[in-house]
Design a protein around this motif. Sequence first.
Motif, PDB file in Angstrom:
ATOM      1  N   TYR A   1       2.599  -1.546 -11.869  1.00 53.96           N
ATOM      2  CA  TYR A   1       2.256  -2.116 -10.243  1.00 53.96           C
ATOM      3  C   TYR A   1       3.083  -3.432 -10.153  1.00 53.96           C
TER       4      TYR A   1
ATOM      5  N   LYS B   1      -3.844   5.772  -8.806  1.00 53.42           N
ATOM      6  CA  LYS B   1      -3.841   5.013  -7.437  1.00 53.42           C
ATOM      7  C   LYS B   1      -5.068   3.980  -7.447  1.00 53.42           C
TER       8      LYS B   1
ATOM      9  N   LYS C   1       0.817  -1.289   0.096  1.00 53.47           N
ATOM     10  CA  LYS C   1      -0.106   0.171  -0.086  1.00 53.47           C
ATOM     11  C   LYS C   1       0.993   1.221   0.091  1.00 53.47           C
ATOM     12  N   GLN C   2       1.810   1.333   0.766  1.00 57.76           N
ATOM     13  CA  GLN C   2       2.674   2.397   0.855  1.00 57.76           C
ATOM     14  C   GLN C   2       3.497   2.729  -0.451  1.00 57.76           C
ATOM     15  N   ARG C   3       3.963   1.395  -1.001  1.00 57.95           N
ATOM     16  CA  ARG C   3       4.811   1.830  -2.279  1.00 57.95           C
ATOM     17  C   ARG C   3       3.844   2.036  -3.464  1.00 57.95           C
ATOM     18  N   TYR C   4       2.713   1.561  -3.630  1.00 56.13           N
ATOM     19  CA  TYR C   4       1.601   1.891  -4.547  1.00 56.13           C
ATOM     20  C   TYR C   4       1.317   3.306  -4.432  1.00 56.13           C
ATOM     21  N   ALA C   5       1.101   3.863  -3.117  1.00 57.63           N
ATOM     22  CA  ALA C   5       0.635   5.211  -2.881  1.00 57.63           C
ATOM     23  C   ALA C   5       1.930   6.152  -3.443  1.00 57.63           C
ATOM     24  N   ALA C   6       2.931   5.731  -2.978  1.00 57.18           N
ATOM     25  CA  ALA C   6       4.205   6.655  -3.246  1.00 57.18           C
ATOM     26  C   ALA C   6       4.567   6.603  -4.650  1.00 57.18           C
ATOM     27  N   GLU C   7       4.564   5.599  -5.373  1.00 57.62           N
ATOM     28  CA  GLU C   7       5.363   5.513  -6.679  1.00 57.62           C
ATOM     29  C   GLU C   7       4.299   5.253  -7.900  1.00 57.62           C
TER      30      GLU C   7
ATOM     31  N   ILE D   1       6.579  -2.053  -9.511  1.00 63.92           N
ATOM     32  CA  ILE D   1       6.483  -1.705  -8.248  1.00 63.92           C
ATOM     33  C   ILE D   1       6.755  -2.715  -7.075  1.00 63.92           C
TER      34      ILE D   1
ATOM     35  N   GLU E   1       1.292   5.959 -10.758  1.00 57.28           N
ATOM     36  CA  GLU E   1       0.693   7.187 -11.273  1.00 57.28           C
ATOM     37  C   GLU E   1      -0.865   7.283 -11.197  1.00 57.28           C
TER      38      GLU E   1
END
Length: 143
Positions: free
Chosen positions: A106, A32, A22-28, A109, A30
Amino acid sequence: MTNELLGTTVGKLRNKLHRLMKQRYAAEAEVKLTVEEFILLNMIEAQTDQILQNIAIATGKNKSVVMRMIDSLEEKGLAKRTVNPEDRRENLLSITEKGIEVVAQYQAIEKRLSSDLLEGIPADEVATFFRVVDLITQRANRL
């Protein structure tokens, strides 16, 4: 043999991985998505023309939850529904070109996260881990 309970240990690891993803997806990313939306989009990409009922069964979620996720994916232009020509009561799900791009992003990531987590662990131990997970999965499928 360890005194750890398999379900508890795997559950703790799953929760930590879910939080990190969740953290990586939110940060990286485009576009969401929730972890669950990414998993659903990945399923649709793997087998186009999925039927809602099949996805609900495969994910263990009820149809209304899956329907909300599909609505969200459609609103983002990542998936589309079409009427099943063989049974007009059903909608078939497929991924859009934009959805394919998002899945690739994704997955990249997740690969970077996997590399970070496995860094420094000998390759033979990683291979053993995946073999054991596969064996446990096979046994769980038979129960």
